[in-house]
Design a protein around this motif. Structure first.
Motif, mmCIF file in Angstrom:
data_model
loop_
_atom_site.group_PDB
_atom_site.id
_atom_site.type_symbol
_atom_site.label_atom_id
_atom_site.label_comp_id
_atom_site.label_asym_id
_atom_site.label_seq_id
_atom_site.Cartn_x
_atom_site.Cartn_y
_atom_site.Cartn_z
ATOM 1 N N MET A 78 7.041 -50.682 20.122
ATOM 2 C CA MET A 78 7.440 -51.549 21.221
ATOM 3 C C MET A 78 8.769 -51.076 21.803
ATOM 4 O O MET A 78 9.541 -50.439 21.096
ATOM 5 N N ARG A 79 8.965 -51.421 23.075
ATOM 6 C CA ARG A 79 10.208 -51.007 23.722
ATOM 7 C C ARG A 79 10.863 -52.207 24.409
ATOM 8 O O ARG A 79 10.206 -53.216 24.653
ATOM 9 N N PRO A 80 12.159 -52.077 24.727
ATOM 10 C CA PRO A 80 12.858 -53.197 25.354
ATOM 11 C C PRO A 80 12.213 -53.616 26.677
ATOM 12 O O PRO A 80 11.541 -52.806 27.327
ATOM 13 N N ALA A 81 12.455 -54.865 27.038
ATOM 14 C CA ALA A 81 11.905 -55.420 28.281
ATOM 15 C C ALA A 81 12.254 -54.504 29.450
ATOM 16 O O ALA A 81 13.368 -53.971 29.533
ATOM 17 N N GLY A 82 11.295 -54.301 30.344
ATOM 18 C CA GLY A 82 11.550 -53.489 31.527
ATOM 19 C C GLY A 82 11.194 -52.026 31.325
ATOM 20 O O GLY A 82 11.187 -51.261 32.279
ATOM 21 N N ARG A 83 10.885 -51.651 30.076
ATOM 22 C CA ARG A 83 10.483 -50.257 29.851
ATOM 23 C C ARG A 83 9.043 -50.219 29.357
ATOM 24 O O ARG A 83 8.652 -50.993 28.495
ATOM 25 N N LEU A 84 8.263 -49.289 29.912
ATOM 26 C CA LEU A 84 6.865 -49.155 29.507
ATOM 27 C C LEU A 84 6.781 -48.432 28.168
ATOM 28 O O LEU A 84 7.760 -47.855 27.688
ATOM 29 N N GLU A 124 7.631 -62.969 15.179
ATOM 30 C CA GLU A 124 9.007 -63.368 15.431
ATOM 31 C C GLU A 124 9.937 -62.171 15.236
ATOM 32 O O GLU A 124 10.824 -61.917 16.060
ATOM 33 N N ALA A 125 9.716 -61.427 14.166
ATOM 34 C CA ALA A 125 10.630 -60.332 13.821
ATOM 35 C C ALA A 125 10.603 -59.205 14.837
ATOM 36 O O ALA A 125 11.552 -58.440 14.934
ATOM 37 N N THR A 126 9.504 -59.077 15.588
ATOM 38 C CA THR A 126 9.434 -57.965 16.532
ATOM 39 C C THR A 126 9.808 -58.387 17.948
ATOM 40 O O THR A 126 9.671 -57.608 18.888
ATOM 41 N N ARG A 127 10.284 -59.630 18.125
ATOM 42 C CA ARG A 127 10.832 -60.006 19.429
ATOM 43 C C ARG A 127 12.116 -59.229 19.666
ATOM 44 O O ARG A 127 12.907 -59.025 18.743
ATOM 45 N N GLU A 128 12.323 -58.799 20.884
ATOM 46 C CA GLU A 128 13.461 -57.917 21.167
ATOM 47 C C GLU A 128 14.798 -58.504 20.692
ATOM 48 O O GLU A 128 15.605 -57.810 20.067
#
Ligand SMILES: Cc1cc2nc3c(=O)[nH]c(=O)nc-3n(C[C@H](O)[C@H](O)[C@H](O)COP(=O)(O)OP(=O)(O)OC[C@H]3O[C@@H](n4cnc5c(N)ncnc54)[C@H](O)[C@@H]3O)c2cc1C
Lengths: 538, 60
Positions: A1-7, A265-269
């Protein structure tokens, strides 16, 4: 997974290529000697290994680029020998970070520093760190340059059906569905292996409780390439954290989840950032950081009972899933490839009978079970599975603050090559030896002339010490090389050799047989046993 | 004791703790210490180990 706004493929430092599906389509349904399902690191290495034996292959990959995220980052010494053999080594040596040392901390105090075996005389360091997407890129570059390898991207294998002397593969790509026949199939299609499911096969073994978040961050952080393991640190009381350096100022942070923490929960940014920042504070990093990628990982020890199903061989994660501790996932898969690669190559070149292929499962499944045994020990220490293990682990850590012998229990036992002792193609040892690599184990690689012995191995290699038998007496067969080594050398010492000693080394660098006092006839009989009668011996 | 033997001992203890009923864990561990203390055969050494092992239990 990547931060919000990045594909998914928006990396801070790596540009993912995009590969189209096949455009030149006239030949797609033609027969192929070998089809490889999956262009992950294992599938690409398989294609290169076959190419080094002169064998053509078609690689089918459902995606349009490399695997996302850095995933496997530690490449072991033995894997570098494999990369060398397939002609892909150079970019790996240039880019990766070699290391030998690990440090273990308990509540912020160092309780163990371990060094993996290394010396000036070694050709490679015990371990190298490199992101998986670079691993795949470098392998792809080598494969792309080979006229014997055809990679078909965006091509998913949807069915495999047995046929006379082969397997018919159904393939679906953006332009069409088609089928073709391959004599042999290597299933390198990863942990969820569709081919495994198509064959109705299941992995057997255990799932462990311990779950980890793995996060990669970019930061200017001044610490050498040393693996750090933090037990019960301030940032995660009761938990475990691992910190690894990678090229391009990327750092890998693995931290254990508590039983009560859900993976969602743990993988939320925000959660990942909060936890990463706590770890960074703990290791004394005060500058900023950029979050690159994260994922959750759990420890499993799962494997197929048989790595072969008819004309299909399972290699890499499709055959086994191993815990990450001790860096065995990818390295174990590369060793599978090295094993089946030369065997299949020699069968297809007409130099060996098909019976040789029966030695793949006992050798490589044996290696995986050995990995399980070691990895289970490290896993039990990293994430104790029950009250008893928890109490003992905590006691050992507490004691280790004053008694180094207790700290030794925290050693992660990084992977070492497996000895193929119970293999139908490993010959009995000659009791006249008192040291040196026994049949089944990996050949020693002492310095030789200006380089190392390994640089001179090719096909099956006969090491002939002193004035023992030379070429002419020994290289009666295509694919056999003879290497003469003087007495009173590093080589002779490493092999416990005297005048007349012979070793027979396989193309995958494992010792097949050895004789303290050898004769050409003995070598010839051994080779015949391995290449012609191996099937009959089982 | 070699490091392999030490590890085997460590593992056997973990398995023993898991095998006995939880209410007896403390008694089991104390009993084992008494037996090991006797095996050491030196009173002073055994007392010194008690002092050593009391350290580093709580977080500082
Ligand atoms: C999140 C994560 C973290 C990891 N971290 C570590 C680590 O820290 N250390 C470590 O040693 N290992 C780690 N691993 C394991 C390591 O990544 C694997 O061992 C390694 O990738 C195995 O390579 P492979 O080629 O066998 O499989 P994969 O890399 O999974 O490649 C399989 C390929 O097959 C393709 N494929 C699947 N189905 C089809 C189909 N039907 N047709 C065509 N193609 C298909 C897939 O698209 C994929 O490209 C991690 C894995 C994951 C997922």
């Amino acid at each position: 997974m990547r931060p919000a706004g990045r594909l998914e493929l928006d990396s801070l430092y790596f540009t993912y290529p995009h590969f189209d599906g096949p455009t030149d389509r006239a030949h797609l349904s033609d027969d192929a000697p070998v089809a490889i399902v999956g262009a992950g690191p294992v599938g690409l290495t398989a294609a290169l290994t076959l190419a080094s034996e002169g064998v053509r292959s078609v690689v089918l990959e459902k995606k349009a680029t490399f695997n996302d995220g850095s995933r496997a980052i530690c490449i072991a010494r033995q894997s570098y020998y494999i990369l060398d053999r397939i002609g892909a080594l150079k970019p790996f040596l240039e880019k990766s970070l070699g290391w030998t040392t690990g440090r273990t901390f308990y509540r912020g105090k160092q309780i163990l520093e371990f060094k993996m075996p290394d010396s000036e005389a070694e050709r490679f360091r015990p371990m190298y760190n490199l992101q998986q997407q670079y691993i795949e890129q470098f392998l792809w570059e080598a494969a792309d340059a080979s006229p014997l390898i055809e990679i078909r991207w965006q091509s998913a294998v949807t069915d495999v059906a047995d046929e006379n002397d082969g397997v018919r593969l159904s393939v679906s790509d953006p332009a069409a569905d088609y089928a073709f026949k391959a004599d042999w199939v290597l299933a390198a299609d990863g942990a969820h292996s569709p081919v495994r499911k198509m064959r109705g096969l299941r992995l057997q073994g255990e799932n462990y409780e311990g779950r980890y978040v793995i996060a990669d961050v970019r930061m200017e952080h001044d610490y050498p390439t040393i693996r750090r393991a933090l037990f019960d640190p301030v940032c995660r009381p009761g938990g475990t954290v691992l910190v690894h350096r990678q090229p391009d100022n990327i750092w890998r942070i693995d931290y254990q989840l508590r039983d009560a923490e859900s993976a969602e929960e743990a993988t939320r940014e925000e959660e990942v950032r909060r936890n990463v920042e706590a770890v960074l504070a703990d290791i004394g990093h005060t500058g900023g950081y950029d979050l690159e990628w994260w994922s959750v990982y759990s420890a499993n020890t799962l494997a197929l009972d048989d790595y072969r199903d008819g004309r299909i061989f399972f290699i890499g994660d499709s055959a086994h899933i191993v815990p990450i501790f001790g860096v065995r996932g990818l390295n174990n898969g590369l060793a599978d490839v090295q094993n089946i690669g030369w065997k299949l190559g020699w069968v297809l070149n007409g130099r060996a009978g098909e019976g040789l292929l029966d030695s793949y499962t006992p050798e490589r499944r044996g290696a995986t079970l050995d990995v399980f045994a070691n990895a289970s020990k490290s896993t039990r220490f990293m994430t104790p599975p029950s009250h008893g293990w928890q109490v003992m682990r905590d006691a050992a850590l507490s004691l280790a603050l004053t008694k180094p012998y207790a700290g030794a229990l925290a050693n992660p036992r990084q992977m070492v090559p497996y000895t193929y002792a119970d293999s139908p193609v490993t010959l009995a040892d000659d009791p006249a030896f008192s040291s040196g690599p026994a049949p089944g184990s990996v050949a020693a690689d002492p310095p030789l002339d200006q380089g190392h012995l390994s640089e001179r191995l090719s096909g099956f290699t006969v090491l002939s010490f002193g004035d023992g038998p030379d070429k002419g007496e020994l290289d009666w067969m295509e694919g056999v090389t003879v290497l003469r080594i003087g007495l009173e050398t590093d080589g002779a010492r490493a092999y416990d050799a005297e005048e007349g000693t012979l070793y027979l080394i396989r193309p995958d660098m494992h010792v097949a047989a050895r004789w303290r006092q050898g004769e050409p006839d003995g070598v010839e009989n051994a080779l015949r046993h391995i290449l012609q009668n191996a099937g009959g011996a089982r | 004791m070699t490091s392999d033997e030490f590890e085997t001992f460590y593992e056997a203890m973990a398995e023993a703790i898991d095998a006995i009923a939880p209410e007896y864990t403390e008694v089991f561990l104390a009993k084992l210490c008494l037996a090991l203390g006797q095996e050491i055969g030196e009173g002073e050494k055994a007392l010194a180990l008690i002092a050593d092992c009391r350290k580093d239990l709580a977080r500082e």
